[in-house]
Design an enzyme around this catalytic site. Sequence first.
Site, PDB file in Angstrom:
ATOM      1  N   ASP A   1      72.199  10.646  87.777  1.00 35.84           N
ATOM      2  CA  ASP A   1      73.448  11.012  87.095  1.00 35.84           C
ATOM      3  C   ASP A   1      74.617  10.048  87.317  1.00 35.84           C
ATOM      4  O   ASP A   1      75.736  10.479  87.637  1.00 35.84           O
ATOM      5  CB  ASP A   1      73.881  12.421  87.517  1.00 35.84           C
ATOM      6  CG  ASP A   1      72.855  13.491  87.144  1.00 35.84           C
ATOM      7  OD1 ASP A   1      71.822  13.150  86.545  1.00 35.84           O
ATOM      8  OD2 ASP A   1      73.097  14.674  87.464  1.00 35.84           O
TER       9      ASP A   1
ATOM     10  N   LYS B   1      68.413  16.179  81.402  1.00 34.84           N
ATOM     11  CA  LYS B   1      68.276  17.513  81.985  1.00 34.84           C
ATOM     12  C   LYS B   1      69.504  18.354  81.652  1.00 34.84           C
ATOM     13  O   LYS B   1      70.533  17.828  81.247  1.00 34.84           O
ATOM     14  CB  LYS B   1      68.101  17.416  83.506  1.00 34.84           C
ATOM     15  CG  LYS B   1      69.249  16.719  84.236  1.00 34.84           C
ATOM     16  CD  LYS B   1      68.875  16.414  85.685  1.00 34.84           C
ATOM     17  CE  LYS B   1      70.002  15.755  86.461  1.00 34.84           C
ATOM     18  NZ  LYS B   1      71.158  16.618  86.703  1.00 34.84           N
TER      19      LYS B   1
ATOM     20  N   CYS C   1      72.840  17.407  92.632  1.00 35.84           N
ATOM     21  CA  CYS C   1      71.725  16.862  91.859  1.00 35.84           C
ATOM     22  C   CYS C   1      70.833  15.919  92.666  1.00 35.84           C
ATOM     23  O   CYS C   1      69.618  15.908  92.486  1.00 35.84           O
ATOM     24  CB  CYS C   1      72.238  16.202  90.584  1.00 35.84           C
ATOM     25  SG  CYS C   1      73.031  17.414  89.490  1.00 35.84           S
TER      26      CYS C   1
END
Length: 201
Positions: free
Chosen positions: A10, A108, A153
């Site tokens: 990310d 995602k 994450c």
Amino acid sequence: MKNRALILVDLQNDFMPGGSLAVADGDSTVAVANGLMANYDLVVATQDWHPSNHGSFAANHPGLNPGEVIELGGLTQVLWPVHCVQGTPGASFHSGLDVGGIHAVVRKGEDPGVDSYSGFFDNGGERSTGLSALLRERGITAVDVMGLATDYCVRFTALDAKREGFQVRLLRSGCRGVELSPGDIDAALAEMSAAGVVLVD
């Protein structure tokens, strides 16, 4: 490195300073990523890719604020500011990231009814992103994980990688955390270490 992949978690604008869900010093991870990519035969980047009506957004729950906790799809869910909405600049990778060194992107968080911190599965463990299959197809047995954010994450991606049977290293210099509550980052590191994730600097 043969049989070892690099997973970049990310590295998107909304998680960088100035973004809607900024991680302090988050942009310092970009240079780390750029410096590492050439060492791996496979580099995979995960990308939060939320619809605007995502249930994890506080804005979609009138009267509630970011940081409050609700139940979403039967799971405990922290509410977040609107971030990484599909197709928006905030969802794009940081402009300094060498995207030419990335071999695959795994998206995602597309289901509005469940969040997806991990690069492997949604938070309910129900829906796979296909990352495990991708790694196995390439003969990968070990992964190095870095990115944003350490206590969310990155943590869940590393833990799921371990559960999926991969050897896992966390590259600490390439991670930064949210720290919603004091001690969250240290607790995440301890949890990963206890699960068999090797922490390296």
